[in-house]
Design a protein around this motif. Structure first.
Motif, PDB file in Angstrom:
ATOM      1  N   LEU A  77      36.961  -7.610  52.811  1.00  0.00           N
ATOM      2  CA  LEU A  77      35.624  -7.054  53.028  1.00  0.00           C
ATOM      3  C   LEU A  77      34.881  -7.839  54.096  1.00  0.00           C
ATOM      4  N   GLU A  78      34.010  -7.147  54.805  1.00  0.00           N
ATOM      5  CA  GLU A  78      33.118  -7.847  55.734  1.00  0.00           C
ATOM      6  C   GLU A  78      32.114  -8.654  54.931  1.00  0.00           C
ATOM      7  N   SER A  79      31.536  -9.659  55.548  1.00  0.00           N
ATOM      8  CA  SER A  79      30.667 -10.588  54.820  1.00  0.00           C
ATOM      9  C   SER A  79      29.454  -9.894  54.198  1.00  0.00           C
ATOM     10  N   ASP A  80      28.903  -8.886  54.866  1.00  0.00           N
ATOM     11  CA  ASP A  80      27.751  -8.179  54.301  1.00  0.00           C
ATOM     12  C   ASP A  80      28.121  -7.470  53.002  1.00  0.00           C
ATOM     13  N   PHE A  81      29.303  -6.911  52.941  1.00  0.00           N
ATOM     14  CA  PHE A  81      29.745  -6.201  51.743  1.00  0.00           C
ATOM     15  C   PHE A  81      30.202  -7.164  50.659  1.00  0.00           C
ATOM     16  N   ARG A  82      30.665  -8.347  51.041  1.00  0.00           N
ATOM     17  CA  ARG A  82      31.056  -9.354  50.041  1.00  0.00           C
ATOM     18  C   ARG A  82      29.866  -9.765  49.192  1.00  0.00           C
ATOM     19  N   LYS A  83      28.701  -9.769  49.799  1.00  0.00           N
ATOM     20  CA  LYS A  83      27.498 -10.166  49.063  1.00  0.00           C
ATOM     21  C   LYS A  83      27.144  -9.170  47.964  1.00  0.00           C
ATOM     22  N   LEU A  84      27.630  -7.950  48.084  1.00  0.00           N
ATOM     23  CA  LEU A  84      27.348  -6.924  47.080  1.00  0.00           C
ATOM     24  C   LEU A  84      28.226  -7.041  45.837  1.00  0.00           C
ATOM     25  N   VAL A  85      29.327  -7.740  45.973  1.00  0.00           N
ATOM     26  CA  VAL A  85      30.238  -7.930  44.838  1.00  0.00           C
ATOM     27  C   VAL A  85      29.775  -9.162  44.069  1.00  0.00           C
ATOM     28  N   THR A  86      29.494  -8.958  42.779  1.00  0.00           N
ATOM     29  CA  THR A  86      28.952 -10.045  41.965  1.00  0.00           C
ATOM     30  C   THR A  86      29.982 -10.552  40.961  1.00  0.00           C
ATOM     31  N   ILE A  87      29.628 -11.615  40.286  1.00  0.00           N
ATOM     32  CA  ILE A  87      30.480 -12.154  39.233  1.00  0.00           C
ATOM     33  C   ILE A  87      30.585 -11.154  38.087  1.00  0.00           C
ATOM     34  N   GLU A  88      29.526 -10.413  37.850  1.00  0.00           N
ATOM     35  CA  GLU A  88      29.563  -9.394  36.801  1.00  0.00           C
ATOM     36  C   GLU A  88      30.632  -8.335  37.092  1.00  0.00           C
ATOM     37  N   ASP A  89      30.819  -8.009  38.363  1.00  0.00           N
ATOM     38  CA  ASP A  89      31.867  -7.056  38.733  1.00  0.00           C
ATOM     39  C   ASP A  89      33.241  -7.597  38.358  1.00  0.00           C
ATOM     40  N   TYR A  90      33.449  -8.880  38.614  1.00  0.00           N
ATOM     41  CA  TYR A  90      34.726  -9.502  38.254  1.00  0.00           C
ATOM     42  C   TYR A  90      34.904  -9.528  36.735  1.00  0.00           C
TER      43      TYR A  90
END
Length: 103
Positions: A77-90
């Motif tokens: 993922l690009e860095s801007d989209f990486r910020k949208l993925v949270t620990i809760e998603d994991y």
């Protein structure tokens, strides 16, 4: 496998002088191949992000292997989209895992 036949087919550095960089530049790198495939299939960064957010661990895969897969998807993922993925998603992606203790 015929190793001698393979060696004969490989390009020799003598043919390229000692310019290894020039020899490597003739072949596309993995990122270029990946970019062309994604462009051809119209895969956007937002689709990659949502795929990562929705992924769930299958019961037949070890968590360590799943973590490698998850990290590779996150790294793509690009860095801007990486910020949208949270620990809760994991956490949500591994929550569905059935542990032997819970049976």
């Amino acid at each position: 496998m015929n190793v001698q036949g393979l060696i004969k087919e490989l390009p020799l550095l003598v043919n390229y002088g000692r310019d290894i960089d020039g020899w490597i530049e003739e072949y596309p790198i993995l990122k270029e191949i990946q970019y062309v495939i994604e462009k051809y299939l119209n895969i956007t960064q937002s689709e990659k992000c949502w795929t990562l957010k929705k992924i769930k661990i299958p019961n037949d895969i070890k968590i360590s292997i799943f973590n490698v897969i998850y990290r590779r998807l996150l790294k793509n993922l690009e860095s801007d989209f990486r910020k949208l993925v949270t620990i809760e998603d994991y956490i949500n992606s591994i929550k569905v895992r059935r542990y032997p203790v819970n049976k």
